[in-house]
Each structure stands twice: as structure tokens, then as C-alpha cells.
Design a protein around this motif. Structure first.
Motif, PDB file in Angstrom:
ATOM      1  N   ALA A 192       1.024 -13.045 109.041  1.00 45.78           N
ATOM      2  CA  ALA A 192       1.798 -12.213 108.355  1.00 45.78           C
ATOM      3  C   ALA A 192       3.280 -12.504 108.032  1.00 45.78           C
ATOM      4  O   ALA A 192       3.835 -12.186 107.020  1.00 45.78           O
ATOM      5  CB  ALA A 192       1.759 -10.638 109.310  1.00 45.78           C
ATOM      6  N   GLY A 251       3.638 -14.287 104.926  1.00 47.28           N
ATOM      7  CA  GLY A 251       3.447 -13.304 103.664  1.00 47.28           C
ATOM      8  C   GLY A 251       1.942 -13.420 103.155  1.00 47.28           C
ATOM      9  O   GLY A 251       1.878 -13.462 101.775  1.00 47.28           O
ATOM     10  N   PRO A 254      -1.073 -11.189 103.607  1.00 44.82           N
ATOM     11  CA  PRO A 254      -1.589 -10.009 104.136  1.00 44.82           C
ATOM     12  C   PRO A 254      -2.816 -10.118 104.246  1.00 44.82           C
ATOM     13  O   PRO A 254      -3.546  -9.533 105.359  1.00 44.82           O
ATOM     14  CB  PRO A 254      -0.964  -9.016 103.177  1.00 44.82           C
ATOM     15  N   LEU A 272       4.970  -6.858 107.803  1.00 38.69           N
ATOM     16  CA  LEU A 272       4.680  -6.993 106.255  1.00 38.69           C
ATOM     17  C   LEU A 272       5.494  -5.950 105.568  1.00 38.69           C
ATOM     18  O   LEU A 272       6.133  -6.466 104.226  1.00 38.69           O
ATOM     19  CB  LEU A 272       3.221  -6.962 106.124  1.00 38.69           C
ATOM     20  N   ALA A 320       1.936  -5.057 100.484  1.00 39.58           N
ATOM     21  CA  ALA A 320       1.287  -6.253 101.459  1.00 39.58           C
ATOM     22  C   ALA A 320       0.889  -5.508 102.806  1.00 39.58           C
ATOM     23  O   ALA A 320      -0.252  -5.736 103.372  1.00 39.58           O
ATOM     24  CB  ALA A 320       2.134  -7.256 101.559  1.00 39.58           C
TER      25      ALA A 320
END
Length: 409
Positions: free
Chosen positions: A150, A153, A155, A183, A191
């Protein structure tokens, strides 16, 4: 403290050998360990025979399976290989597969920090439970992996790691809210929603078949028994605040549950008001929520607090050795984000002088005197012409200074 060049590596290797490898090998070959190991291996056998890891009518505490159906996967090697010969006892032990899952998750969460991970694994915080039980470590490793993914980036991958963790024990469910908050603060709401949807869908796929197969035994063994509401008393009886309240009677039990819910709401409110923005903050927030849950639960053990402590130490070990790229990125984007910063007017910035136009190489068109004195048609920066006063005498401009051409030209 040792003067050798590789003293640190050798000390970590000795710790891994003496605190983890040798004790684990001896306990596995002799068949010794805590009762959780036998519970995982028996649940795998029940899963293969009856399609559910839960006994329909358990009579003793050892016959309870207080885990979600995903935990039975670590006992499948024992159910397949058996325990007749020593290779089968070694390869079929559930602790080895729990250790492999834990170490694999930590390695995937921080590949550049292997010395710190090795030192953390050799510490008593990990080595002791890994040798005797190992039941909580796969969930811990998956939570660490979800937080790391997480923070990068990713997800979808974080949601898959959360689904695997939530299918092992329900104590991993608070990690879904922490990852979603991380997120949402760093990659946006889409996300966060994507990771949450993947986590919920994956958990449902792994848990619903066992729940539909035997809903009653699963509820009593997974949720009622660990909280002290089952027909048999739970062995988790450490004198924590929630357990002391629950021992006062039904009113005390409801008071402990109320305090537990209020503590969970407080942690959830902190995620909304001040969401974490990196893996360290997310790990600290998850550790805080788990500490509140373990302290205020109607039944618990002091050993449960090792999970939040491990999360905190893991995050610190990753942050201590991680490269600091935030300051470099700010320095590179400062002229673009700060309108007051101008590279032409900043005294710290050196601007290369603009070169004169190249002269013609032909001797017939070369005019060295004019080329040396002819100003640029568009000067920079623009200079306003001075105002001429009526009283000042008019002066003729000075003739251009010519230079004698060199023989090479």
C-alpha cells in the motif's frame, strides 16, 4: 563491538543458527511443540475428509479450531505425507510452512533490507514463537506485506495480501481499514476502494465454503470460544483489563465489550481525521488498534502483544535503512512548484553565458570589426533606454573599436 570486518553478519548468522535453526530442527524431529501445531494439522485432515476444518461436536479444548479455514492450508503437508519416517516428519510439520510464509512475506515487503530482517528474525520476538508454534506469524507477515504494498501505491496486490491474512485469523481484519486509510491519503479514494474490494472478495472466496459447510461449529469455535462465551473456558486467561472485567460476571463482560467497541471507534476516527501517509505510520496505527483489542478483549494473553510490537519493529527496521528520496524530489521540483524561485535571479544559480553567433568561415564575407562590436538584436534582460534631458548636450556615439584580423582568418 568486534573489530572484524564482517562481525555484524557473523553475529546475525550465529543468532539465526542458535536461536532458530537448531531448536526448530530438534523440536520438529522429536515431535514437540505447543498444541496449536496439532490443531492446524488436524484441521487439514478434517478439511480433506469432510470438507470443513471444524469438528461438529468437540468435547475438549484441544478439539477446538479457533482459526478461520485458511489456516488449515499449513497443515496439508502433514495430512499428505504423514509422520512415519523422519523426512515426512520434517517436511510435513506445519511450523516449517508457517515460517516459510512469514519469511517470504517479509522478504517481499523489503528486499533491500535483508540484514535488518535477519536480525529481526533471530530476535526472541520471532524465534521463540516460530520454534514452538508459528501460528500467528503468517498473518503478521501478510499484514506487513500489505502495508508495504500500500505504501508503494499497489492497491490490488495489497488487497490480495489482506485477503490471505483475513482468511487465517479474524484479528487481521482491522488491517483492512488501516490499508484503506493509507491508500486514500496517498493514492486517492479509488485506490482505497479497489484494495478494500479485493480484500473483501478474496476473504469471502476463502472463508465462505467452510462457513457454509458448517456454520454453527465455525461460529462457536472461531468467535464465541476465543471471547470466553463458549461452552468450554478458553485457556487465554492472562490478567489483562478486559479479562478482569469479564470475570466479574455478565455485566463485566458487556462492559469489556463496550470498552472494546469504543476503543475501536476511537482508532477508526483517528484514521479518518489523521490518516497515515507512510508504512511506519500505518504500522503504528495498526499496532495501536491491536493493542486496544488485546487489552480490552474479554479473554487474552500477554503473548498476543508480540504482534503489535513486531509490526512496530518491522516498520522501524525498514524506515531506518530505506533511501531518503523525499528531499531529493523536493529539490528537483522546487523551481517548478515555487514561483518565487527564478534560476536567472537566484544568486545560488550559475547561468552559463549565451555564446555569440558563429562567424562565417568565408574570407570574403568575414568582417571582424563589425562582428566584434555588433550588439545582439534582442538583448536579455531588456534594458529601458535612458531618458535624454533637454539641458544636456547631444554627444555623438563613439566609433566602433575595430580589431586587426589575425592571419588565420
Amino acid at each position: 563491538m568486534l573489530p572484524w570486518r564482517r562481525a555484524r553478519s557473523w553475529s546475525v548468522a550465529v543468532a539465526l543458527l542458535g536461536a532458530l535453526a537448531l531448536p526448530l530442527l530438534r523440536l520438529v524431529l522429536t515431535g514437540q511443540g505447543q498444541s496449536e501445531v496439532a490443531v492446524i494439522e488436524r484441521s487439514a485432515e478434517l478439511l480433506l475428509r469432510h470438507g470443513t476444518p471444524y469438528l461438529a461436536d468437540p468435547h475438549t479444548v484441544s478439539e477446538y479450531t479457533p482459526y478461520l479455514p485458511g489456516m488449515a492450508l499449513f497443515g496439508l503437508p502433514r495430512a499428505v505425507l504423514g509422520a512415519q519416517e523422519w523426512p515426512a516428519r520434517l517436511l510435513g510439520d506445519a511450523r516449517l510452512w508457517c515460517a516459510a510464509a512469514f519469511l517470504g512475506c517479509l522478504f517481499a515487503a523489503g528486499r533491500r533490507h535483508r540484514p535488518a530482517l535477519a536480525a529481526l528474525t533471530a530476535s526472541p520476538l520471532v524465534a521463540l514463537p516460530l520454534c514452538v508454534s508459528g501460528v500467528d506469524l503468517p498473518m503478521t507477515g501478510l499484514c506487513c506485506l500489505a502495508l508495504a504494498l500500500a505504501a508503494r501505491g499497489r492497491p490490488g496486490a495489497a488487497g490480495l495480501a489482506l485477503a490471505a491474512a483475513c482468511a487465517l485469523k479474524w484479528t487481521a481484519w482491522p488491517a483492512v481499514a488501516v490499508v484503506a486509510a493509507l491508500l486514500a491519503a496517498t493514492a486517492g479514494r479509488r485506490a482505497a476502494l479497489r484494495a478494500t474490494a479485493v480484500a473483501l472478495a478474496g476473504t469471502a472466496v476463502l472463508v465462505l465454503p467452510g462457513a457454509l459447510r458448517s456454520p454453527g461449529p465455525m461460529f462457536h469455535q472461531v468467535f464465541a470460544f476465543p471471547t470466553g462465551r463458549g461452552p468450554l473456558p478458553t485457556p487465554a486467561g492472562s490478567p489483562l483489563p478486559g479479562r478482569l472485567l469479564a470475570d466479574l460476571g455478565p455485566a463485566g463482560w458487556y462492559a469489556a465489550v463496550t470498552l472494546l467497541l469504543l476503543g475501536g471507534l476511537a482508532v477508526a476516527a483517528s484514521l479518518v481525521l489523521r490518516p497515515p501517509r507512510d508504512a511506519v505510520g500505518a504500522a503504528d496505527r495498526l499496532a495501536l488498534g491491536l493493542c486496544v483489542a488485546f487489552l480490552l478483549a474479554p479473554a487474552g494473553r500477554f503473548g498476543y502483544l508480540a504482534l503489535p510490537l513486531l509490526l512496530t519493529l518491522w516498520a522501524r527496521s525498514q524506515a531506518r535503512t530505506a533511501p531518503r528520496t523525499g528531499a531529493l524530489a523536493d529539490a528537483l521540483t522546487a523551481p517548478l512548484t515555487n514561483p518565487r524561485t527564478d534560476p536567472l535571479t537566484d544568486p545560488r544559480t550559475e547561468v552559463a553565458p549565451t555564446p555569440w553567433p558563429a562567424h562565417s568561415s568565408s574570407p570574403m564575407t568575414s568582417r571582424p570589426g563589425r562582428a566584434a562590436s555588433k550588439p545582439s538584436s534582442t538583448p536579455w534582460p531588456p534594458v529601458c533606454p535612458p531618458t535624454r534631458s533637454s539641458s544636456s548636450p547631444r554627444t555623438s556615439p563613439a566609433p566602433p573599436r575595430t580589431t586587426r584580423p589575425s592571419p588565420s582568418r
